[in-house]
Design an enzyme around this catalytic site. Structure first.
Site, PDB file in Angstrom:
ATOM      1  CG  ASP A  57       1.049  57.895  -6.768  1.00  0.00           C
ATOM      2  OD1 ASP A  57       1.720  57.038  -7.382  1.00  0.00           O
ATOM      3  OD2 ASP A  57       0.732  57.764  -5.570  1.00  0.00           O
ATOM      4  CG  ASP A 106       7.545  53.689  -5.528  1.00  0.00           C
ATOM      5  OD1 ASP A 106       7.106  54.808  -5.212  1.00  0.00           O
ATOM      6  OD2 ASP A 106       6.842  52.658  -5.487  1.00  0.00           O
ATOM      7  CG  ASP A 107       4.782  56.475  -8.621  1.00  0.00           C
ATOM      8  OD1 ASP A 107       4.993  56.578  -7.398  1.00  0.00           O
ATOM      9  OD2 ASP A 107       3.690  56.104  -9.101  1.00  0.00           O
ATOM     10  CG  ASN A 157       2.226  49.759   2.207  1.00  0.00           C
ATOM     11  OD1 ASN A 157       1.003  49.836   2.049  1.00  0.00           O
ATOM     12  ND2 ASN A 157       3.080  50.008   1.229  1.00  0.00           N
ATOM     13  CD  GLU A 197      -0.417  49.261  -2.212  1.00  0.00           C
ATOM     14  OE1 GLU A 197       0.412  50.153  -2.463  1.00  0.00           O
ATOM     15  OE2 GLU A 197      -1.581  49.246  -2.666  1.00  0.00           O
ATOM     16  CG  ASN A 253      -0.651  52.548  -5.040  1.00  0.00           C
ATOM     17  OD1 ASN A 253      -0.390  53.679  -4.602  1.00  0.00           O
ATOM     18  ND2 ASN A 253       0.167  51.877  -5.825  1.00  0.00           N
ATOM     19  CG  HIS A 311       6.503  49.533  -3.222  1.00  0.00           C
ATOM     20  ND1 HIS A 311       6.282  48.410  -2.470  1.00  0.00           N
ATOM     21  CD2 HIS A 311       6.898  50.494  -2.337  1.00  0.00           C
ATOM     22  CE1 HIS A 311       6.502  48.667  -1.192  1.00  0.00           C
ATOM     23  NE2 HIS A 311       6.885  49.928  -1.080  1.00  0.00           N
ATOM     24  CG  ASP A 312       4.969  52.467  -8.127  1.00  0.00           C
ATOM     25  OD1 ASP A 312       4.147  51.678  -7.622  1.00  0.00           O
ATOM     26  OD2 ASP A 312       4.933  53.698  -7.919  1.00  0.00           O
TER      27      ASP A 312
HETATM   28  C1  BDR Z   1       2.759  52.233  -3.385  1.00  0.00           C
HETATM   29  O1  BDR Z   1       2.397  53.400  -2.638  1.00  0.00           O
HETATM   30  C2  BDR Z   1       3.166  54.489  -3.057  1.00  0.00           C
HETATM   31  O2  BDR Z   1       3.762  55.105  -1.933  1.00  0.00           O
HETATM   32  C3  BDR Z   1       4.239  53.970  -3.970  1.00  0.00           C
HETATM   33  O3  BDR Z   1       4.505  54.895  -5.007  1.00  0.00           O
HETATM   34  C4  BDR Z   1       3.659  52.686  -4.509  1.00  0.00           C
HETATM   35  O4  BDR Z   1       2.906  52.906  -5.671  1.00  0.00           O
HETATM   36  C5  BDR Z   1       3.382  51.222  -2.441  1.00  0.00           C
HETATM   37  O5  BDR Z   1       2.477  50.815  -1.475  1.00  0.00           O
HETATM   38 CA    CA Z   2       3.054  55.010  -6.910  1.00  0.00          CA
END
Ligand code: BDR
Ligand code: CA
Length: 317
Positions: free
Chosen positions: A14, A18-19, A164, A170, A172, A245-246
């Site tokens: 998505d 960070d992706d 988060n 989390e 995702n 993260h990713d």
């Molecule tokens: C995940 O959520 C998205 O905001 C980021 O791309 C990552 O995949 C981190 O919690």
């Molecule tokens: Ca992501």
């Protein structure tokens, strides 16, 4: 390295700041053969994440790589658009980029995932970096992909640390907990790269400036899109850098020796009003179930960050 010796990966994503960094790490890595991208709502809407994925294959100089558009909303819930404040409404930190020239694949993501895995039995590592909706739809539609995938390495979850997107979840997983529940229980090898490790690997403004000094289109892109993301984390009081993260999931695919993991029965709460999206490892075996998830617990973040910098500064796109 010959193409035959490379790991074939399909990235479900998505993008997302960070992706984008994870996808460019994959393109910069000689061990990896990116065979396709599929897109999902998440950090922003599916129309925008698809445009961004197309931009990324163009930026990588690989417009031949198929990009299949996927789910626009979670299986049972509305799409809230809550990632906008992290990634900007355009998913790329409000930096404007030209329209991509390439078009998405004609297939929807779930079909594309099924076709790709079934055409390469035992060879595809599926790397989900967003909500698990496409992956759940794929395995529900064609359960034989569970026996034909090499492994699933996903960014998501929080085993022993706070969430988060909620106190325990989390983002995702929280964005589509029913889909995550399906994916965690599909009977295939799943590695969960969650906040336990991703919050340990942060990139500072200095790290990003060193990347930019490499003066490549990829490092220029990363530097530009991360301004918004850095500001977001600093606004939360996280001032020692931004979690990438990713890229942690991609780092596991490239070099699992960077991580310490434990194979444990792990469930996903999709029923509770406040705690849906929580990933719950059964550390003491109280539920008496076989392990289903390889959970990442620790990471050598210095070695990982050094690898990221080396790969991106040495890549010659
Ligand atoms: C995940 O959520 C998205 O905001 C980021 O791309 C990552 O995949 C981190 O919690
Ligand atoms: Ca992501």
């Amino acid at each position: 390295m010959t193409d035959g010796a490379k790991k074939k990966i399909l990235i479900d994503t998505d993008p997302g700041i960070d992706d984008s960094m994870a996808i460019l790490l994959a393109f910069a890595s000689p061990e990896i053969d990116v065979v396709g991208l599929s897109t999902v709502f998440g950090n922003t809407g599916g129309d925008v994440t698809t445009q961004n994925a197309l931009r990324l294959v163009e930026l990588a100089g690989r417009p031949d790589i198929p990009v299949a558009r996927g789910a626009e909303k979670p299986l049972l819930r509305p799409f809230t658009g809550k990632g906008w404040h992290v990634h900007g409404k355009n998913g790329l930190g409000e930096v404007e980029f030209p329209e991509p020239k390439v078009q998405p694949d004609k297939r929807r993501a779930a079909t594309f995932i099924i076709d790709t895995i079934m055409a390469n039995p035992g060879e595809i590592t599926l790397v989900p970096l967003g909500p698990l909706t496409n992956v759940a739809l794929a395995v529900a539609t064609e359960p034989r992909i569970a026996a034909n995938v090499k492994e699933v390495v996903l960014m998501g979850g929080a085993a022993s640390v706070p969430g988060n997107a909620s106190p325990v979840a989390e983002a995702n997983i929280r964005n589509d907990p029913e889909a995550a529940h399906i994916v965690f229980h599909a009977g295939w090898p799943v590695t969960m790269i969650g906040l336990d490790v991703t919050m340990k690997t942060k990139m500072t403004r200095d790290d990003l400036d060193r990347l930019k000094a490499a003066n490549s289109p990829w490092t220029d892109f990363i530097h530009a899109v991360t301004r918004h993301y850095l500001n977001f984390y600093e606004s939360l009081g996280i001032t020692d850098g931004m979690p990438i993260h990713d890229s942690s999931a991609m780092a596991y695919v490239i070099d699992p020796s960077l991580f310490e993991t434990k194979h444990v029965y792990t469930d996903v709460d999709h029923q509770s009003e406040h705690h849906h999206g929580q990933t719950v490892p059964d550390w003491r075996g109280q539920r008496e179930r076989d392990p289903n998830v390889n959970v990442a617990l620790d990471v050598d973040s210095d070695r990982f960050l050094a690898m990221y910098e080396r790969r991106l500064t040495e890549a010659r796109p």
